[in-house]
Write a protein that holds these residues in place. Structure first.
Motif, PDB file in Angstrom:
ATOM      1  N   ASP A 197      -6.239   1.857  -7.300  1.00 51.12           N
ATOM      2  CA  ASP A 197      -6.238   2.583  -8.569  1.00 51.12           C
ATOM      3  C   ASP A 197      -6.676   1.652  -9.699  1.00 51.12           C
ATOM      4  N   PRO A 198      -6.978   2.177 -10.871  1.00 53.51           N
ATOM      5  CA  PRO A 198      -7.467   1.333 -11.969  1.00 53.51           C
ATOM      6  C   PRO A 198      -6.456   0.306 -12.479  1.00 53.51           C
ATOM      7  N   PHE A 199      -5.213   0.366 -11.977  1.00 53.43           N
ATOM      8  CA  PHE A 199      -4.155  -0.521 -12.459  1.00 53.43           C
ATOM      9  C   PHE A 199      -3.776  -1.573 -11.426  1.00 53.43           C
ATOM     10  N   GLY A 200      -4.529  -1.595 -10.298  1.00 52.77           N
ATOM     11  CA  GLY A 200      -4.357  -2.641  -9.298  1.00 52.77           C
ATOM     12  C   GLY A 200      -3.502  -2.270  -8.104  1.00 52.77           C
ATOM     13  N   TYR A 201      -3.031  -1.047  -8.022  1.00 54.88           N
ATOM     14  CA  TYR A 201      -2.203  -0.636  -6.887  1.00 54.88           C
ATOM     15  C   TYR A 201      -3.058  -0.034  -5.789  1.00 54.88           C
ATOM     16  N   THR A 246       0.851  -1.179   0.000  1.00 54.99           N
ATOM     17  CA  THR A 246       0.000   0.000   0.000  1.00 54.99           C
ATOM     18  C   THR A 246       0.892   1.235   0.000  1.00 54.99           C
ATOM     19  N   LEU A 247       0.646   2.134  -0.938  1.00 53.78           N
ATOM     20  CA  LEU A 247       1.370   3.402  -1.010  1.00 53.78           C
ATOM     21  C   LEU A 247       0.570   4.424  -0.216  1.00 53.78           C
ATOM     22  N   ASN A 248       1.182   5.047   0.795  1.00 57.97           N
ATOM     23  CA  ASN A 248       0.474   5.948   1.689  1.00 57.97           C
ATOM     24  C   ASN A 248       0.801   7.405   1.376  1.00 57.97           C
ATOM     25  N   ALA A 255     -11.291  10.637 -10.111  1.00 61.58           N
ATOM     26  CA  ALA A 255     -10.387  10.223 -11.193  1.00 61.58           C
ATOM     27  C   ALA A 255     -10.543   8.749 -11.560  1.00 61.58           C
ATOM     28  N   GLY A 256     -11.226   7.955 -10.690  1.00 57.77           N
ATOM     29  CA  GLY A 256     -11.461   6.558 -11.013  1.00 57.77           C
ATOM     30  C   GLY A 256     -10.959   5.548 -10.002  1.00 57.77           C
ATOM     31  N   ALA A 257     -10.482   5.988  -8.842  1.00 54.51           N
ATOM     32  CA  ALA A 257     -10.055   5.048  -7.804  1.00 54.51           C
ATOM     33  C   ALA A 257     -11.281   4.372  -7.189  1.00 54.51           C
ATOM     34  N   THR A 258     -11.098   3.141  -6.735  1.00 52.52           N
ATOM     35  CA  THR A 258     -12.153   2.367  -6.093  1.00 52.52           C
ATOM     36  C   THR A 258     -11.909   2.345  -4.587  1.00 52.52           C
TER      37      THR A 258
END
Length: 149
Positions: free
Chosen positions: A119-123, A79-81, A97-100
């Motif tokens: 994020d939409p890329f799995g991070y 997890t990036l904080n 912006a599209g985060a879940t």
């Protein structure tokens, strides 16, 4: 002193990731290097709130055929904080912006307003803001209460 630790992400779509991080977190693009194939990004250097983040497209064809994106690996344990002064504003910006949302932003027993997004890329990203400074005893009591819920 320069930043000593810089996360480097492998993205299924580095160009789209860059645009998302700009919209969601106000990222500044410092460098971009196109791969010789003309399709993928070999390296991108971003700055988010004074910290560096680097990323590239997935080059599994050059890495023994093994993809290293979160989807290919079955998830992402990191997890990036982002610790900020105004968690709600950044939270709303990232969601727009599209985060879940994976853990709603709310006041936590350890003294932060805290939540997690994907994020939409799995991070995974966490957004936090210090709102109080509880004592060690208060945090311990909060841990016990949260485990019992």
């Amino acid at each position: 002193m320069s930043q000593a630790l810089t996360p480097y992400l492998v993205s299924p779509d580095a160009a789209a990731s860059v645009e998302f991080y700009k919209k969601a977190f106000g990222a500044e693009e410092l460098a971009r290097h196109q791969a010789p194939d003309g399709r993928r990004l070999m390296h991108v250097h971003l700055r988010i709130m004074g910290s560096d983040l680097m990323l590239s497209d997935d080059f599994c064809d050059k890495m023994g055929g093994r993809s290293e994106t979160p989807a290919a690996l079955g998830g992402n344990p990191i997890t990036l904080n982002l610790h900020v002064d105004d968690a709600q504003t950044l939270w709303d910006q990232a969601v727009e912006a599209g985060a879940t949302v994976t853990m709603p932003l709310k006041d936590q027993f350890w003294g932060d307003r805290y939540g997690q997004l994907k994020d939409p890329f799995g991070y995974k990203w966490a957004i936090s803001q210090t709102i109080s400074n509880p004592s060690a005893k208060e945090v311990e009591a909060g841990v016990k209460e949260s485990i019992l819920k």
